[in-house]
Design a protein around this motif. Structure first.
Motif, mmCIF file in Angstrom:
data_model
loop_
_atom_site.group_PDB
_atom_site.id
_atom_site.type_symbol
_atom_site.label_atom_id
_atom_site.label_comp_id
_atom_site.label_asym_id
_atom_site.label_seq_id
_atom_site.Cartn_x
_atom_site.Cartn_y
_atom_site.Cartn_z
ATOM 1 N N LEU A 123 1.487 -1.375 -0.344
ATOM 2 C CA LEU A 123 0.205 0.076 0.281
ATOM 3 C C LEU A 123 0.721 1.152 -0.121
ATOM 4 N N GLU A 124 0.393 2.388 -0.456
ATOM 5 C CA GLU A 124 0.802 4.036 -0.846
ATOM 6 C C GLU A 124 0.241 4.313 0.188
ATOM 7 N N GLU A 125 0.928 5.676 0.536
ATOM 8 C CA GLU A 125 0.082 6.499 1.958
ATOM 9 C C GLU A 125 -1.080 6.703 1.800
ATOM 10 N N ASN A 126 -2.512 6.579 2.606
ATOM 11 C CA ASN A 126 -3.917 6.618 2.186
ATOM 12 C C ASN A 126 -4.537 5.221 1.603
ATOM 13 N N GLN A 127 -3.435 4.877 1.122
ATOM 14 C CA GLN A 127 -4.644 3.781 0.183
ATOM 15 C C GLN A 127 -5.122 3.132 1.421
ATOM 16 N N GLU A 128 -6.857 2.295 1.010
ATOM 17 C CA GLU A 128 -6.919 1.282 1.702
ATOM 18 C C GLU A 128 -7.367 0.097 1.712
ATOM 19 N N ILE A 129 -7.280 -1.396 1.987
ATOM 20 C CA ILE A 129 -7.815 -2.326 0.891
ATOM 21 C C ILE A 129 -9.540 -2.253 1.387
ATOM 22 N N THR A 130 -10.044 -2.692 0.577
ATOM 23 C CA THR A 130 -11.545 -2.835 0.787
ATOM 24 C C THR A 130 -12.151 -3.970 -0.017
ATOM 25 N N LYS A 167 4.030 -12.683 -4.729
ATOM 26 C CA LYS A 167 3.503 -11.923 -5.941
ATOM 27 C C LYS A 167 2.913 -11.507 -6.258
ATOM 28 N N ALA A 168 3.004 -9.813 -6.921
ATOM 29 C CA ALA A 168 1.496 -9.572 -7.004
ATOM 30 C C ALA A 168 1.606 -8.663 -8.482
ATOM 31 N N GLU A 169 1.205 -8.976 -9.229
ATOM 32 C CA GLU A 169 0.459 -8.170 -10.245
ATOM 33 C C GLU A 169 -0.546 -6.845 -10.277
ATOM 34 N N LEU A 170 -0.179 -5.655 -11.235
ATOM 35 C CA LEU A 170 -1.435 -5.069 -11.625
ATOM 36 C C LEU A 170 -2.082 -5.358 -13.029
ATOM 37 N N LYS A 171 -3.513 -5.499 -12.198
ATOM 38 C CA LYS A 171 -4.484 -6.541 -12.979
ATOM 39 C C LYS A 171 -5.197 -5.156 -13.235
ATOM 40 N N GLY A 172 -5.723 -4.037 -12.614
ATOM 41 C CA GLY A 172 -6.477 -3.131 -13.652
ATOM 42 C C GLY A 172 -6.589 -1.700 -12.320
ATOM 43 N N GLU A 173 -6.622 -0.622 -12.962
ATOM 44 C CA GLU A 173 -6.823 0.551 -12.200
ATOM 45 C C GLU A 173 -7.711 2.194 -13.198
ATOM 46 N N ASP A 174 -8.037 2.678 -11.780
ATOM 47 C CA ASP A 174 -8.963 3.673 -12.587
ATOM 48 C C ASP A 174 -8.339 5.254 -11.411
ATOM 49 N N ASP A 175 -9.220 5.765 -11.301
ATOM 50 C CA ASP A 175 -8.955 7.034 -10.851
ATOM 51 C C ASP A 175 -8.723 7.041 -9.123
ATOM 52 N N HIS A 176 -9.722 6.048 -8.580
ATOM 53 C CA HIS A 176 -10.710 5.701 -7.709
ATOM 54 C C HIS A 176 -10.348 3.868 -6.546
ATOM 55 N N GLY A 218 -5.043 -14.700 -6.019
ATOM 56 C CA GLY A 218 -6.466 -14.229 -5.398
ATOM 57 C C GLY A 218 -5.930 -12.644 -6.439
ATOM 58 N N GLU A 219 -7.017 -11.403 -5.056
ATOM 59 C CA GLU A 219 -6.687 -10.380 -5.612
ATOM 60 C C GLU A 219 -7.666 -9.296 -4.102
ATOM 61 N N ALA A 220 -6.744 -8.073 -4.564
ATOM 62 C CA ALA A 220 -6.910 -7.196 -3.538
ATOM 63 C C ALA A 220 -6.952 -6.024 -4.552
ATOM 64 N N GLU A 221 -8.283 -5.335 -3.647
ATOM 65 C CA GLU A 221 -9.074 -4.275 -4.302
ATOM 66 C C GLU A 221 -8.817 -3.167 -3.488
ATOM 67 N N ILE A 222 -8.072 -2.050 -3.997
ATOM 68 C CA ILE A 222 -7.402 -1.028 -3.128
ATOM 69 C C ILE A 222 -7.777 0.335 -3.356
ATOM 70 N N ARG A 223 -8.332 1.229 -2.672
ATOM 71 C CA ARG A 223 -8.976 2.538 -2.783
ATOM 72 C C ARG A 223 -8.263 3.113 -2.224
ATOM 73 N N LYS A 224 -7.859 4.915 -3.518
ATOM 74 C CA LYS A 224 -6.555 5.578 -3.056
ATOM 75 C C LYS A 224 -6.886 6.223 -2.424
#
Lengths: 152, 127
Positions: free
Chosen positions: B67-74, B93-102, B121-127
């Motif tokens: 996680l980067e600053e202020n990011q949260e796992i939802t 290990k991790a790979e970026l699956k997808g990203e948008d503004d939020h 698995g996967e982790a969804e992260i709120r920016k």
């Protein structure tokens, strides 16, 4: 002991709500058992500096929330033939020490597949966690798999 | 996330049987598969097996590490693919699956010393 049939008739089966007091010691023990040294799980000062009221519970911590009396369908499954297939946690916000969480467990689905070792029965169970304001805090969705014939 | 989308890994290489006992107490899961050898062997395993949820605990630790600053796992999800033994070395290990503004989604894998995927698995992260 009544053994419930593990089939689609189990869908919708719901336990009485049970309550879990989130304790600092339990959080520390759980984080230590995972080997996670993140200080928000151990130090109140660090947790507070990040904006939390107290120690934060690790993301998988709700796995430790269990009713005093587990559902009979669950305890009746032969543990030699049961494994976890999948687990998912969705969070509105993190759980912190000092809260009391109300948990409601519901069977969402039961289905079968035929694997190389014979029939596999999958059971999908949700655990919904509500805070003291009755706001939904998290949902844990667990999929169990039982090998062999369906338990009758 | 970092511009190259190359993520550090997390290695868990000392899963002891004592750790399985600690996890039993901490999680309240007393299934003998994880600490009674005879029960595990009667169930068809070569030794006691590591809790799937303990491996998911490693995965969660790893996701938070990224996680980067202020990011949260939802949301965090794991599919348990292969049995893990206490002697195994697990690398996350991790790979970026997808990203948008939020938000962004990471694909996360836990791999054993034989390069087999034990958890996907996967982790969804709120920016």
């Amino acid at each position: 002991m009544i053994i419930l049939k593990i089939d689609k008739s189990l869908i919708g089966y719901q336990l009485e709500p049970y309550y879990c007091e989130i304790e600092k010691g339990a959080i520390r023990k759980f984080a230590d058992a995972i080997g996670d040294e993140n200080p928000i799980y151990y130090s109140e000062a660090v947790a507070k500096s990040k904006g939390f009221c107290s120690l934060v519970a690790p993301l998988t911590f709700p796995t430790s929330f269990r009713p005093e009396k587990e559902a009979k369908w669950f305890t009746s499954i032969d543990r030699k033939r049961m494994l976890y297939a999948e687990q998912e946690f969705r969070y509105k916000r993190r759980i912190v020490a000092g809260e009391t969480i109300k948990c409601i467990e519901i069977v969402k689905d039961v289905y079968s597949k035929f694997g190389k070792n014979g029939e596999l029965t999958f059971i999908v169970k949700d655990k919904e966690g509500y805070d003291e304001k009755n706001e939904l805090l998290f949902i844990e969705r667990q999929t169990l798999v039982v090998k062999g014939e369906k338990k009758e | 996330m970092n511009s190259n989308n190359v993520f550090p890994t997390l290695v868990k290489d000392n899963i002891t049987k004592v750790q399985l006992v600690k996890y039993a107490g901490a999680s309240g899961d007393y299934t003998p598969l994880h600490f009674t050898e005879s029960f595990a062997k009667e169930s068809g395993y070569k030794d006691v097996i590591v809790y799937g949820m303990l491996t998911m605990g490693f995965m969660s630790q790893y996701a938070e590490m990224l996680l980067e600053e202020n990011q949260e796992i939802t949301r965090i999800k794991a599919r348990f693919k292969k049995v893990v033994y206490p002697s195994d070395t697990i690398t996350c290990k991790a790979e970026l699956k997808g990203e948008d503004d939020h938000s962004l989604i990471l694909d996360i894998f836990a791999i054993n010393q034989d390069e087999e995927i034990v958890l996907a698995g996967e982790a969804e992260i709120r920016k």
